[in-house]
Design an enzyme around this catalytic site. Structure first.
Site, PDB file in Angstrom:
ATOM      1  N   HIS A 147       0.793  -1.395  -0.396  1.00  0.00           N
ATOM      2  CA  HIS A 147       0.090   0.449   0.257  1.00  0.00           C
ATOM      3  C   HIS A 147       0.698   0.779  -0.119  1.00  0.00           C
ATOM      4  CE1 HIS A 147      -3.038  -2.786   1.535  1.00  0.00           C
ATOM      5  NE2 HIS A 147      -3.372  -2.225   0.818  1.00  0.00           N
ATOM      6  N   LYS A 207     -18.225  -6.325   7.274  1.00  0.00           N
ATOM      7  CA  LYS A 207     -17.086  -7.090   7.773  1.00  0.00           C
ATOM      8  C   LYS A 207     -16.351  -6.844   8.985  1.00  0.00           C
ATOM      9  CE  LYS A 207     -14.219  -7.560   3.621  1.00  0.00           C
ATOM     10  NZ  LYS A 207     -12.847  -7.290   3.034  1.00  0.00           N
ATOM     11  N   ARG A 224      -1.734  -6.003  -8.409  1.00  0.00           N
ATOM     12  CA  ARG A 224      -0.001  -6.953  -8.127  1.00  0.00           C
ATOM     13  C   ARG A 224      -0.410  -7.937  -9.568  1.00  0.00           C
ATOM     14  NH1 ARG A 224      -3.002  -8.286  -2.892  1.00  0.00           N
ATOM     15  NH2 ARG A 224      -4.089  -8.306  -3.924  1.00  0.00           N
ATOM     16  N   SER A 241      -2.710  -7.524   2.575  1.00  0.00           N
ATOM     17  CA  SER A 241      -3.181  -8.133   4.282  1.00  0.00           C
ATOM     18  C   SER A 241      -3.957  -8.847   4.905  1.00  0.00           C
ATOM     19  CB  SER A 241      -4.628  -6.925   4.384  1.00  0.00           C
ATOM     20  OG  SER A 241      -3.810  -5.476   4.571  1.00  0.00           O
TER      21      SER A 241
HETATM   22  O1  PNS Z   1      -8.541  -2.663   0.440  1.00  0.00           O
HETATM   23  P1  PNS Z   1     -10.004  -3.653  -0.266  1.00  0.00           P
HETATM   24  O2  PNS Z   1     -10.600  -4.199   0.774  1.00  0.00           O
HETATM   25  O3  PNS Z   1      -9.389  -4.460  -1.027  1.00  0.00           O
HETATM   26  O4  PNS Z   1     -10.567  -2.583  -0.960  1.00  0.00           O
HETATM   27  C1  PNS Z   1     -11.978  -2.490  -2.018  1.00  0.00           C
HETATM   28  C2  PNS Z   1     -12.959  -1.436  -1.245  1.00  0.00           C
HETATM   29  C3  PNS Z   1     -12.663  -0.519  -0.275  1.00  0.00           C
HETATM   30  C4  PNS Z   1     -11.876  -0.150  -2.813  1.00  0.00           C
HETATM   31  C5  PNS Z   1     -13.792  -1.903  -2.111  1.00  0.00           C
HETATM   32  O5  PNS Z   1     -14.329  -2.983  -1.573  1.00  0.00           O
HETATM   33  C6  PNS Z   1     -14.998  -0.554  -2.279  1.00  0.00           C
HETATM   34  O6  PNS Z   1     -14.931   0.739  -2.827  1.00  0.00           O
HETATM   35  N1  PNS Z   1     -15.748  -0.670  -1.603  1.00  0.00           N
HETATM   36  C7  PNS Z   1     -17.226   0.559  -1.037  1.00  0.00           C
HETATM   37  C8  PNS Z   1     -18.402  -0.354  -2.068  1.00  0.00           C
HETATM   38  C9  PNS Z   1     -18.531  -0.024  -3.087  1.00  0.00           C
HETATM   39  O7  PNS Z   1     -18.792   1.470  -3.366  1.00  0.00           O
HETATM   40  N2  PNS Z   1     -18.717  -0.554  -4.282  1.00  0.00           N
HETATM   41  C10 PNS Z   1     -17.876  -1.193  -5.465  1.00  0.00           C
HETATM   42  C11 PNS Z   1     -18.758  -0.702  -6.335  1.00  0.00           C
HETATM   43  S1  PNS Z   1     -20.761  -2.174  -6.095  1.00  0.00           S
END
Ligand code: PNS
Length: 159
Positions: free
Chosen positions: A17, A41, A90, A128
């Site tokens: 990150h 979660k 990645r 993570s």
């Molecule tokens: O670090 P992560 O968990 O891979 O991050 C994922 C994240 C936070 C970028 C993604 O889950 C997200 O944007 N969540 C907010 C809900 C949302 O807008 N989802 C996408 C459209 S359904």
């Protein structure tokens, strides 16, 4: 002034990150790291802890700011006048899901653009979840997370 938003769970923040934040901070005037408040979660670290860890890890970067959001990312972007999203990739396997997210987000907010940054090769394996797995069995965290976070993560697992 061009601002980019780097969203994620950051549970916890890893060197992968930090690599993306560092590189994005050179490309954009300001980088807003947006930590997801995920009601579904249960993260290992609370929102306050994740934000604090990111603040500690990024304290050397003058144009990086940490904040949090809940609900749809596209709404957070629109409501705050942001239009550029940064996502780290990645491997090719990340791409399918991230492409789907990028299209969904643009569908929800026309002006939103997603910029993909390939991770540096030394962090291709890092996530993570990997950090938590290593920490659970008291493995070496040095090199995986910023040095200031090693003790905090170890203590969470009772070491
Ligand atoms: O670090 P992560 O968990 O891979 O991050 C994922 C994240 C936070 C970028 C993604 O889950 C997200 O944007 N969540 C907010 C809900 C949302 O807008 N989802 C996408 C459209 S359904």
């Amino acid at each position: 002034m061009q601002t980019a938003v780097y969203p994620g769970s950051f549970d916890p923040c890893t060197n992968g990150h930090l690599d993306i934040i560092r590189r994005a901070s050179k490309l954009f005037d300001k980088v807003v790291v947006a930590v997801l408040i995920n009601e579904k979660k249960t993260p290992l670290f609370s929102l306050e802890e994740r934000v604090e860890m990111l603040k500690t890890a990024t304290k050397g970067f003058e144009n990086v700011e940490i904040c949090s959001f809940s609900g749809l990312l596209a709404n957070f972007m629109k409501d705050n006048g942001y239009s550029v999203l940064i996502k780290g990739l990645r491997a090719v396997s990340d791409y399918e899901y991230e492409f789907q997210m990028a299209l969904t987000n643009r569908n929800l907010f026309d002006d939103l653009e997603t910029v993909f940054l390939p991770c540096s090769s030394e962090f291709m394996f890092l996530s993570s979840s990997i950090v938590k797995e290593v920490a659970k069995y008291n493995g070496k965290l040095e090199g995986l997370v910023p040095p200031e976070l090693v003790g905090i993560i170890k203590r969470r697992f009772g070491y």
